[in-house]
Design a protein around this motif. Structure first.
Motif, short mmCIF file in Angstrom:
data_model
loop_
_atom_site.label_atom_id
_atom_site.label_comp_id
_atom_site.label_asym_id
_atom_site.label_seq_id
_atom_site.Cartn_x
_atom_site.Cartn_y
_atom_site.Cartn_z
N ALA A 21 0.86 -1.18 0.00
CA ALA A 21 0.00 0.00 0.00
C ALA A 21 0.90 1.24 0.00
N GLN A 22 0.32 2.38 -0.33
CA GLN A 22 1.11 3.61 -0.45
C GLN A 22 1.25 4.33 0.89
N VAL A 23 2.45 4.80 1.19
CA VAL A 23 2.73 5.52 2.42
C VAL A 23 1.83 6.75 2.55
N GLY A 24 1.35 6.98 3.76
CA GLY A 24 0.54 8.16 4.03
C GLY A 24 -0.93 8.02 3.73
N THR A 25 -1.33 6.90 3.11
CA THR A 25 -2.74 6.71 2.77
C THR A 25 -3.48 6.03 3.91
N LYS A 84 3.79 -4.13 3.01
CA LYS A 84 4.92 -3.34 2.51
C LYS A 84 4.42 -1.94 2.15
N VAL A 85 5.18 -0.93 2.52
CA VAL A 85 4.78 0.46 2.27
C VAL A 85 5.61 1.03 1.13
N TYR A 86 4.94 1.55 0.13
CA TYR A 86 5.58 2.10 -1.07
C TYR A 86 5.40 3.61 -1.15
N ASP A 87 6.35 4.27 -1.81
CA ASP A 87 6.28 5.72 -1.97
C ASP A 87 5.15 6.14 -2.90
N THR A 88 4.94 5.38 -3.97
CA THR A 88 3.92 5.75 -4.96
C THR A 88 3.12 4.53 -5.40
N ILE A 89 1.96 4.77 -6.01
CA ILE A 89 1.14 3.68 -6.54
C ILE A 89 1.82 3.00 -7.73
N GLY A 129 -1.55 -5.77 -4.23
CA GLY A 129 -1.43 -4.37 -3.83
C GLY A 129 -2.80 -3.74 -3.65
N PHE A 130 -2.90 -2.86 -2.66
CA PHE A 130 -4.13 -2.12 -2.41
C PHE A 130 -3.86 -0.63 -2.60
N ALA A 131 -4.76 0.05 -3.31
CA ALA A 131 -4.59 1.49 -3.54
C ALA A 131 -5.92 2.08 -4.02
N ASP A 132 -5.94 3.39 -4.23
CA ASP A 132 -7.14 4.08 -4.68
C ASP A 132 -7.66 3.44 -5.97
N TYR A 133 -8.90 2.95 -5.93
CA TYR A 133 -9.46 2.23 -7.08
C TYR A 133 -9.39 3.04 -8.38
N PRO A 134 -9.82 4.33 -8.39
CA PRO A 134 -9.79 5.06 -9.66
C PRO A 134 -8.39 5.22 -10.23
#
Length: 255
Positions: free
Chosen positions: A140-144, A160-165, A180-185
């Motif tokens: 997932a992305q850091v700060g989200t 695991k924490v990533y800087d960007t999607i 990986g999990f992130a903003d769907y759009p």
């Protein structure tokens, strides 16, 4: 002084005022990220930040009477930059969470959605929930809002924490990351553009962390927040927000 001369002086003063340059509009610095397409991203053709939230901030500025200056930065630096007065507004794919509301203020809602799940295309399993990935390493992305939510489940061997999607997508694409999990759009838009050919966005997955994207300001900027909310109301009513969303392949009121 005679009445005629008074009139002449008044006319001359008015002409001078009309010919003088207008007072420059207030310039507000808007923090946006270079990797959150279609909300905010670096357009390499113009070397400028573009996207839904940039278009929206620009339209709000036109309506409210200020000019926006986009300041690119990493997502994790947005709130600290705002509170340190390095920027005046946050316009990015940022959820208005309870924790963030303790630090900054948010506008009325702009867009609502949840997290999307991506896995390698070779993995054809029908993942419906996070439980289906129990014991695996996910990203997932850091700060989200997704990072803490995933860790709190206790389901995964590692988050695991990533800087960007795009960093998440690259590791999934290369088979270095199970999921990986992130903003769907943002995930959907990246894959619609033909990027990361070996990544699959899981259609049947049901998001757990659903949030609302809004514009962020300092808690002390109550007047600015009122202006932004007034403009948002107007831009929703006249169809401007719907047009911006449509331009970037999104639907108004999506969740």
């Amino acid at each position: 002084m005679s009445f005629q001369r008074l009139v002449q002086a008044a006319v001359a003063a008015l002409a001078l005022a009309l010919s003088a340059p207008s007072v420059a509009q207030q310039v507000l610095k808007v923090g946006s990220t270079p990797t959150g397409i279609p909300f905010t991203f670096l357009d390499t053709k113009t070397n400028s930040i573009q996207g839904i939230m940039v278009d929206l901030a620009t339209e709000i500025g036109k309506d409210a009477g200020f000019t926006v200056q986009i300041e690119p930065m990493q997502f994790s630096a947005l709130i600290s930059s705002l509170t340190a007065n390095k920027i005046d507004i946050i316009a990015a794919a940022m959820f208005a969470t309870a924790a963030r509301k303790e630090v900054i203020d948010f506008s009325e809602p702009v867009y609502t959605y949840g997290e999307g799940l991506v896995v390698p295309k070779a993995d054809t399993k029908a993942y419906a929930s996070q439980e289906d990935l129990k014991g695996t390493v996910v990203g997932a992305q850091v700060g989200t809002a997704f990072v803490d939510a995933l860790k709190k489940t206790g389901l995964f061997s590692e988050v695991k924490v990533y800087d960007t999607i795009p960093d998440i997508l690259r590791d999934v694409n290369a088979g270095r990351l199970k999921a990986g999990f992130a903003d769907y759009p943002i995930l959907a838009y990246n894959l619609q553009q033909g990027n990361f050919a070996d990544v699959r966005l899981v259609d049947g997955y049901k998001p757990v962390t659903v949030g609302t994207v809004a514009i962020g300001v300092r808690k002390s900027d109550t007047e600015l927040l009122a202006k932004i909310n007034a403009s948002l109301t107007k831009l929703k009513a006249n169809g401007t927000i719907a047009k911006i969303l449509d331009k970037w392949g999104q639907k108004a009121g999506a969740s």
